[in-house]
Design a protein around this motif. Sequence first.
Motif, PDB file in Angstrom:
ATOM      1  N   ASP A   1       0.816  -1.213   0.000  1.00  0.00           N
ATOM      2  CA  ASP A   1       0.000   0.000   0.000  1.00  0.00           C
ATOM      3  C   ASP A   1       0.850   1.264   0.000  1.00  0.00           C
ATOM      4  OD1 ASP A   1      -2.565  -1.199  -0.040  1.00  0.00           O
ATOM      5  OD2 ASP A   1      -2.392  -1.657   2.095  1.00  0.00           O
TER       6      ASP A   1
ATOM      7  N   GLU B   1     -11.884   4.814   2.230  1.00  0.00           N
ATOM      8  CA  GLU B   1     -11.455   3.569   1.585  1.00  0.00           C
ATOM      9  C   GLU B   1     -12.424   2.443   1.942  1.00  0.00           C
ATOM     10  OE1 GLU B   1      -8.764   2.040  -0.190  1.00  0.00           O
ATOM     11  OE2 GLU B   1      -8.186   4.008  -0.967  1.00  0.00           O
ATOM     12  N   SER B   2     -12.895   1.722   0.926  1.00  0.00           N
ATOM     13  CA  SER B   2     -13.888   0.671   1.161  1.00  0.00           C
ATOM     14  C   SER B   2     -13.264  -0.640   1.611  1.00  0.00           C
ATOM     15  CB  SER B   2     -14.722   0.441  -0.105  1.00  0.00           C
ATOM     16  OG  SER B   2     -13.893   0.045  -1.175  1.00  0.00           O
ATOM     17  N   HIS B   3     -11.960  -0.828   1.382  1.00  0.00           N
ATOM     18  CA  HIS B   3     -11.306  -2.037   1.898  1.00  0.00           C
ATOM     19  C   HIS B   3     -11.278  -1.939   3.417  1.00  0.00           C
ATOM     20  CE1 HIS B   3      -8.425  -5.115   2.840  1.00  0.00           C
ATOM     21  NE2 HIS B   3      -8.272  -5.424   1.559  1.00  0.00           N
ATOM     22  N   SER B   4     -11.744  -2.955   4.104  1.00  0.00           N
ATOM     23  CA  SER B   4     -11.897  -2.888   5.555  1.00  0.00           C
ATOM     24  C   SER B   4     -10.584  -2.592   6.269  1.00  0.00           C
ATOM     25  CB  SER B   4     -12.513  -4.190   6.080  1.00  0.00           C
ATOM     26  OG  SER B   4     -11.715  -5.309   5.728  1.00  0.00           O
TER      27      SER B   4
ATOM     28  N   SER C   1     -15.439  -5.921   3.730  1.00  0.00           N
ATOM     29  CA  SER C   1     -14.298  -6.785   3.482  1.00  0.00           C
ATOM     30  C   SER C   1     -14.013  -6.815   1.988  1.00  0.00           C
ATOM     31  CB  SER C   1     -14.575  -8.189   4.001  1.00  0.00           C
ATOM     32  OG  SER C   1     -14.738  -8.176   5.395  1.00  0.00           O
ATOM     33  N   SER C   2     -12.745  -6.974   1.661  1.00  0.00           N
ATOM     34  CA  SER C   2     -12.346  -6.972   0.265  1.00  0.00           C
ATOM     35  C   SER C   2     -11.166  -7.887   0.104  1.00  0.00           C
ATOM     36  CB  SER C   2     -11.967  -5.543  -0.170  1.00  0.00           C
ATOM     37  OG  SER C   2     -11.433  -5.529  -1.468  1.00  0.00           O
ATOM     38  N   SER C   3     -10.848  -8.272  -1.110  1.00  0.00           N
ATOM     39  CA  SER C   3      -9.663  -9.086  -1.338  1.00  0.00           C
ATOM     40  C   SER C   3      -8.455  -8.298  -0.903  1.00  0.00           C
ATOM     41  CB  SER C   3      -9.552  -9.434  -2.828  1.00  0.00           C
ATOM     42  OG  SER C   3      -9.485  -8.282  -3.605  1.00  0.00           O
ATOM     43  N   GLU C   4      -7.508  -8.975  -0.286  1.00  0.00           N
ATOM     44  CA  GLU C   4      -6.378  -8.309   0.345  1.00  0.00           C
ATOM     45  C   GLU C   4      -5.436  -7.724  -0.700  1.00  0.00           C
ATOM     46  OE1 GLU C   4      -2.793  -7.307   1.838  1.00  0.00           O
ATOM     47  OE2 GLU C   4      -2.945  -9.050   0.576  1.00  0.00           O
TER      48      GLU C   4
ATOM     49  N   TRP D   1      -7.772   1.962  -3.405  1.00  0.00           N
ATOM     50  CA  TRP D   1      -8.853   1.358  -4.170  1.00  0.00           C
ATOM     51  C   TRP D   1     -10.118   2.190  -4.208  1.00  0.00           C
ATOM     52  CZ3 TRP D   1      -6.555  -1.567  -7.184  1.00  0.00           C
ATOM     53  CH2 TRP D   1      -5.556  -2.462  -6.784  1.00  0.00           C
TER      54      TRP D   1
ATOM     55  N   HIS E   1      -7.925  -1.012   5.175  1.00  0.00           N
ATOM     56  CA  HIS E   1      -7.550   0.383   4.913  1.00  0.00           C
ATOM     57  C   HIS E   1      -8.398   1.331   5.756  1.00  0.00           C
ATOM     58  CE1 HIS E   1      -5.760  -0.485   0.640  1.00  0.00           C
ATOM     59  NE2 HIS E   1      -5.544  -1.472   1.481  1.00  0.00           N
TER      60      HIS E   1
ATOM     61  N   SER F   1      -7.583  -8.814   6.697  1.00  0.00           N
ATOM     62  CA  SER F   1      -8.842  -9.312   6.127  1.00  0.00           C
ATOM     63  C   SER F   1      -9.659 -10.118   7.135  1.00  0.00           C
ATOM     64  CB  SER F   1      -8.560 -10.157   4.875  1.00  0.00           C
ATOM     65  OG  SER F   1      -7.894  -9.392   3.901  1.00  0.00           O
TER      66      SER F   1
END
Length: 255
Positions: free
Chosen positions: A39, A142-145, A251-254, A173, A147, A108
């Motif tokens: 990241d 950020e929608s990734h959990s 949750s999102s793909s790492e 993302w 992040h 994740s």
Amino acid sequence: MAASDPTPDTPLPSPAVAPVHSEPPYRGRVLVLAPHPDDEAAGPGGALAAHSRLGDSIHGAFITSGVHGDAGGVVSPADYVELRRAEAEASAAVLGMGATEFWGLPDSCTVTHRDLGAVTERLVDLYQRVEPDVIYSPHLGESHSDHHFVALAAVAALQRWSGSAILLGYEVWSPMAAEWVLEVTDDYATKRAAVRCYPSQLKHTDILTAIEGLNAYRAILLPHHDGGGHRRAEVYKQMFPGAPAQGSAQSSSET
């Protein structure tokens, strides 16, 4: 009709235009918070390369181990953590980081209020040790959990820390409304080289194409943009204690 009331022909106010900088506007000791190894390169890699080129010290904190980034599940968890740490060290060297630390937290997974409090406490200690002037963190939208939760902890820690720093949200993302724009064209080769330090991630996610597309899109905000496609930009937004989170994390793909 009052004199101040608009008429049908009164022009609507224009939206604010994000100012553009050719160098990072905030300088000094830099701390970058990376939820996962990669990241720091994919997000503020251009800004970090510029800070390094200009002589600013950079400290990198990698919050999770990224162990769940093994999409194929063909490497043992212990070996995969070591692999991602080695990749992160290589990226840090490319970006000119003088120091790194790896917290090794799981990624994740479900995060509780207790977890958020514990990470916030560690960040307060980190701020106290590093005494940064500038902190880069994922932005609150950020929608990734992973992040999103790092952003929440970064803001909460800034509120609790006795010192002061500029906390800047970066994109990975989830695009955000730009508060200011940094042209990173001259440092983009360094950013690309840092991203390439992560073959374990590139073999299942085309991060280079995704991030370069985002940075090419952001270059439209640059003055005298000729549409030729060679310029690149990153956008940032200052985050303050008490600021509401934007959107909802999922949750999102790492990565």
